[in-house]
Design an enzyme around this catalytic site. Structure first.
Site, PDB file in Angstrom:
ATOM      1  N   MET A   1       0.848  -1.167   0.000  1.00  0.00           N
ATOM      2  CA  MET A   1       0.000   0.000   0.000  1.00  0.00           C
ATOM      3  C   MET A   1       0.898   1.236   0.000  1.00  0.00           C
ATOM      4  SD  MET A   1      -2.264   1.063   3.318  1.00  0.00           S
ATOM      5  CE  MET A   1      -1.487   0.106   4.547  1.00  0.00           C
ATOM      6  N   PRO A   2       0.995   1.923  -1.134  1.00  0.00           N
ATOM      7  CA  PRO A   2       1.826   3.124  -1.207  1.00  0.00           C
ATOM      8  C   PRO A   2       1.213   4.294  -0.434  1.00  0.00           C
ATOM      9  CG  PRO A   2       1.370   2.249  -3.404  1.00  0.00           C
ATOM     10  CD  PRO A   2       0.493   1.521  -2.442  1.00  0.00           C
ATOM     11  N   TYR A   3       2.100   5.035   0.178  1.00  0.00           N
ATOM     12  CA  TYR A   3       1.724   6.270   0.872  1.00  0.00           C
ATOM     13  C   TYR A   3       2.648   7.352   0.353  1.00  0.00           C
ATOM     14  CZ  TYR A   3       1.435   9.782   4.547  1.00  0.00           C
ATOM     15  OH  TYR A   3       1.292  10.952   5.232  1.00  0.00           O
ATOM     16  N   ALA A  40      -5.555   1.128  -3.108  1.00  0.00           N
ATOM     17  CA  ALA A  40      -4.613   0.934  -1.997  1.00  0.00           C
ATOM     18  C   ALA A  40      -3.559   2.033  -1.936  1.00  0.00           C
ATOM     19  CB  ALA A  40      -3.939  -0.425  -2.132  1.00  0.00           C
ATOM     20  N   PHE A  42      -2.458   5.843  -1.121  1.00  0.00           N
ATOM     21  CA  PHE A  42      -2.809   7.008  -0.316  1.00  0.00           C
ATOM     22  C   PHE A  42      -1.913   8.175  -0.698  1.00  0.00           C
ATOM     23  CE2 PHE A  42      -4.149   3.307   1.913  1.00  0.00           C
ATOM     24  CZ  PHE A  42      -5.344   3.660   2.509  1.00  0.00           C
TER      25      PHE A  42
END
Length: 71
Positions: A1-3, A40, A42
Site C-alpha cells: 500500500m503506497p503512501y 490501496a 494514499f
C-alpha cells in the site's frame, strides 16, 4: 500500500481541483509503473506556510531574493 506525502507552500492559492489532479496523477503513475491498485494508494497533500519552508540553508523568500540577485 503506497503512501505518498506531497508538501507544497501555501502561496499561490492551490485549488481543490488542482489538488485532485495531483492526487489522481500520482496514483495513476504508481498504478502504471509499479502495478499498485488505486484503491490501496494514499496521497496526502500538506500545505506549509512559506515562512516554514527553507532551501539552501535559508528561508525560501531569502533564497529567492538571493537567487534573483545572481540572475
Amino acid at each position: 500500500m503506497p503512501y505518498v506525502n506531497v508538501k507544497i507552500t501555501r502561496e499561490g492559492g492551490t485549488t481543490r481541483e488542482q489538488k485532485a489532479q495531483v492526487i489522481k496523477g500520482i496514483s495513476e503513475v504508481l498504478r502504471d509503473v509499479l502495478g499498485k491498485p488505486l484503491s490501496a494508494t494514499f496521497v496526502v497533500i500538506n500545505e506549509v506556510e512559506l515562512e516554514d519552508w527553507g532551501v539552501g540553508g535559508l528561508p525560501v523568500e531569502d533564497y529567492r531574493r538571493q537567487a534573483g540577485e545572481k540572475s
